[in-house]
Design a protein around this motif. Structure first.
Motif, PDB file in Angstrom:
ATOM      1  N   ILE A 118      19.735 -32.937   4.757  1.00 20.27           N
ATOM      2  CA  ILE A 118      20.943 -33.412   3.981  1.00 20.27           C
ATOM      3  C   ILE A 118      22.033 -33.506   5.042  1.00 20.27           C
ATOM      4  CG2 ILE A 118      22.648 -32.394   2.363  1.00 20.27           C
ATOM      5  CD1 ILE A 118      20.509 -30.346   1.393  1.00 20.27           C
ATOM      6  N   ASP A 119      22.379 -34.939   5.278  1.00 23.17           N
ATOM      7  CA  ASP A 119      23.327 -35.330   6.165  1.00 23.17           C
ATOM      8  C   ASP A 119      23.711 -36.744   6.175  1.00 23.17           C
ATOM      9  OD1 ASP A 119      24.413 -35.998   8.919  1.00 23.17           O
ATOM     10  OD2 ASP A 119      23.256 -34.623   9.605  1.00 23.17           O
ATOM     11  N   ALA A 145      26.000 -33.698  -0.675  1.00 20.96           N
ATOM     12  CA  ALA A 145      25.482 -32.460  -1.212  1.00 20.96           C
ATOM     13  C   ALA A 145      25.062 -32.509  -2.450  1.00 20.96           C
ATOM     14  CB  ALA A 145      26.947 -31.563  -1.322  1.00 20.96           C
ATOM     15  N   GLY A 148      21.556 -33.642  -2.549  1.00 20.45           N
ATOM     16  CA  GLY A 148      20.769 -32.686  -2.020  1.00 20.45           C
ATOM     17  C   GLY A 148      20.452 -31.742  -3.029  1.00 20.45           C
ATOM     18  N   ILE A 160      14.628 -27.495   5.057  1.00 18.87           N
ATOM     19  CA  ILE A 160      15.596 -28.155   4.831  1.00 18.87           C
ATOM     20  C   ILE A 160      16.300 -28.069   5.825  1.00 18.87           C
ATOM     21  CG2 ILE A 160      17.834 -28.199   3.485  1.00 18.87           C
ATOM     22  CD1 ILE A 160      16.617 -26.556   1.076  1.00 18.87           C
ATOM     23  N   LEU A 162      20.157 -28.868   7.246  1.00 20.14           N
ATOM     24  CA  LEU A 162      21.281 -29.143   6.538  1.00 20.14           C
ATOM     25  C   LEU A 162      22.579 -29.585   7.621  1.00 20.14           C
ATOM     26  CD1 LEU A 162      23.475 -28.890   4.115  1.00 20.14           C
ATOM     27  CD2 LEU A 162      23.163 -26.230   4.268  1.00 20.14           C
ATOM     28  N   GLY A 171      28.750 -27.863   4.144  1.00 13.29           N
ATOM     29  CA  GLY A 171      27.287 -27.455   4.200  1.00 13.29           C
ATOM     30  C   GLY A 171      27.323 -26.177   3.977  1.00 13.29           C
ATOM     31  N   VAL A 174      27.062 -25.819   0.158  1.00 16.18           N
ATOM     32  CA  VAL A 174      25.692 -25.997  -0.042  1.00 16.18           C
ATOM     33  C   VAL A 174      24.831 -24.798   0.122  1.00 16.18           C
ATOM     34  CG1 VAL A 174      23.552 -27.606   0.225  1.00 16.18           C
ATOM     35  CG2 VAL A 174      25.915 -28.391   0.155  1.00 16.18           C
ATOM     36  N   LEU A 175      24.943 -24.297   1.230  1.00 14.85           N
ATOM     37  CA  LEU A 175      24.131 -23.066   1.782  1.00 14.85           C
ATOM     38  C   LEU A 175      24.224 -21.888   0.832  1.00 14.85           C
ATOM     39  CD1 LEU A 175      22.253 -22.117   4.036  1.00 14.85           C
ATOM     40  CD2 LEU A 175      24.340 -21.353   5.313  1.00 14.85           C
ATOM     41  N   ILE A 189      15.679 -22.660   5.900  1.00 13.81           N
ATOM     42  CA  ILE A 189      16.944 -23.568   5.820  1.00 13.81           C
ATOM     43  C   ILE A 189      17.278 -23.674   7.583  1.00 13.81           C
ATOM     44  CG2 ILE A 189      19.333 -24.072   5.401  1.00 13.81           C
ATOM     45  CD1 ILE A 189      18.593 -22.910   2.715  1.00 13.81           C
TER      46      ILE A 189
END
Length: 544
Positions: A118-119, A145, A148, A160, A162, A171, A174-175, A189
């Protein structure tokens, strides 16, 4: 040669960005900051050390939070010197592919684990994907995101990667949203970011991140670290037998139980029945009410089944929304009565979400071990055929396996469609997929079109069928992105998977295609076995 390619891509994107900005009245400071932040991480990773140092120093003059607008006269003093730091393009000889856009190789590529990146830095992502897939990992990409989240919940990756800075959400956001589920599913992760703040690193670790990798990435150390983490994950998987989300036994325990009961039958003739149970339209539940509600449905279903069976029965989560039930000393006919009682109870269970109620059912297939059929793989296949017979017959029912069960069933048709203006590519891909027949697809149809307009005007879509579309990014008339936009706007995503085909330097197509809903991309020239492997993996989404 690979490093040179990515250096050229970084230079190309830098020149394109500055050219685009020069045509605008102003540029927002946060866009400049994000550009330099991504450039610093990517350039260092691919070996552009001078560009990395320049970007890092320039970052000090900009902020991600500042809304100030900069004119070209202002930002140009900081950014135009970048262009002098790139090496002159290197002319390298390349072995011409056997046909335009396609390279053939011997043997298939086998990925063991799936990694989700996810970038939004497309050059870095492309470089990491190529490096990881050389190590036989399968890589999914999300440039935002939102994308993702979708891939995470649908495909359950094994690891993952991230970034902290994303275009639509941070991020860290998202986390916070996925860390709980990732822990339950034992999905490591790893943060990979140019943000080096110790406070952010400590906070990420406190949430449960396994590693915090700073950009630029040392690709050699990075690949060793990934291998190390998967070795650790393998040990985790060996040590557990219970699926934490549902409380059912896991696939590993399913395999152990099948082996044990089969061996017992061969010694003592002690019979058992195997039932495969699959929730109906479960993807619709996730799409409509969210994945947290989907998890609640899975947990409720598992709890109901476990309360309805005997101590000697074994209930396992077979995969996703599919479960298995072993019933020792039970004939298939007796097992049918048990399952039908559970079906009635579960179908009457009311779920509440978004201020409305809904119900969920499940379908089931049952087989019984016998002197004539004792092979574990064939027993599973029999239960699987009976399950799909229940699905084809309308769902929310149970079917006992019998020979010739699927004769005359309603066929599920998978369409592979190639949209590419190169006739040689269309012919070669069509020929290679003509004989392909993935599991649980009764028929595969292969068709091709020379341009997007012909394809869209062909009345190609039938609601009951499934589609994998290989879509060229650049075509005369309607280009691939325009065709993709019309597909996603006018047809249900659940029935259609899209793989973009793009040239090596066409990174803009990759960015736009993934943002607009493409499921994967393949860079030309590509290996046909790799393309088949990617399509087979994506086709699993079509299995009920």
């Amino acid at each position: 040669m690979t490093t040179r390619k990515y250096k050229e891509l970084v230079e190309q994107r830098t020149r394109q960005t500055l050219q685009k900005w020069s045509e605008q009245p102003t540029v927002e400071e946060r866009d400049i900051y994000r550009f330099l932040h991504n450039l610093k991480g990517t350039s260092g990773t691919v070996g552009l050390d001078a560009v990395e140092a320049f970007s890092g120093n320039s970052l000090l003059y900009f902020s991600d939070d500042n809304l100030r607008s900069w004119t070209e006269a202002e930002w140009g003093d900081y950014l135009y010197p970048l262009l002098e730091l790139f090496d002159e393009p290197e002319i390298t000889g390349a072995v011409p592919p056997q046909v335009p856009g396609i390279a053939l190789s011997h043997g298939s590529i086998h990925q063991q684990y799936e990694i989700l990146i996810i970038d939004d830095d497309v050059e870095l992502v492309a470089f990491l994907r190529e490096s990881l897939e050389k190590q036989s990992y399968y890589v999914s990409i999300a440039l935002s995101a939102e994308r993702g989240f979708k891939i995470f919940y649908e495909s359950k990756p094994d690891l993952i990667l991230l970034d902290i800075l994303l275009p639509d959400r941070s991020g860290i956001d998202v986390l916070n949203q996925i860390i709980g589920k990732a822990k339950k599913e034992r999905i490591p992760i790893m943060i990979i970011s140019g943000e080096h703040s110790k406070d952010i690193q400590k906070y990420a670790y406190s949430l449960g991140v396994m590693d915090y990798i700073q950009k630029p990435v040392d690709i050699g150390l990075f690949l060793v670290l990934i291998k190390n983490r998967f070795e650790l994950k393998k040990e985790w998987q060996k040590s557990i037998i219970v699926d934490e989300l549902t409380g059912a036994f896991n696939r590993k325990y399913f395999n152990q139980t099948m082996k044990q009961l089969t061996s017992d039958f061969r010694r003592t003739s002690r019979t058992f029945s195997l039932a495969l149970l699959d929730l109906d339209h479960f993807k619709h539940v996730n799409d409509t009410y969210g994945h947290l509600v989907g998890d609640e449905v899975l947990q409720t279903f598992s709890e109901l089944v476990r309360q309805s069976i005997r101590v000697e029965d074994t209930f396992c989560r077979y995969g996703g929304e599919e479960f298995a039930l072993f019933m020792p000393n039970t004939s298939a006919e007796s097992a049918l009565l048990v399952i039908e009682r559970i079906q009635e109870k579960f179908a009457s269970r009311e779920f509440l979400a978004k201020r409305e109620s809904f119900h969920v059912s499940f379908s089931c297939g049952i087989t019984e071990i016998s002197e004539q059929q004792q092979e574990t793989d064939k027993l599973i296949d029999e239960a699987d055929q009976a399950l799909y017979s229940s699905k084809y017959s309308g769902r929310n029912q149970t079917t006992l396996y019998s020979e010739g069960l699927l004769t005359g069933r309603r066929e599920t048709i998978l369409n592979v469609i190639i949209v590419d203006d190169d006739p040689l590519i269309r012919r070669i891909i069509s020929g290679n997929f003509a004989a392909w027949k993935p599991g649980n697809m009764a028929e595969v149809k292969v068709n091709s079109f020379a341009d997007g307009a012909l394809f869209l005007n062909s009345e190609w879509y039938v609601p009951e069928e499934k589609y994998i579309i290989l879509l060229d990014g650049v075509m005369p008339g309607l280009d691939g992105l325009e065709v993709l936009e019309k597909i996603r706007s006018n047809y249900p995503e659940v029935n259609i998977l899209v793989i973009m085909l793009t040239g090596r330097t066409d990174q803009r197509d990759i960015i736009h295609a993934l943002q607009m809903g493409a499921d994967d991309y393949v860079i030309k020239p590509f290996y046909l076995p790799e393309l088949l492997t990617r399509i087979e993996r994506l086709a699993h989404r079509f299995l009920f």
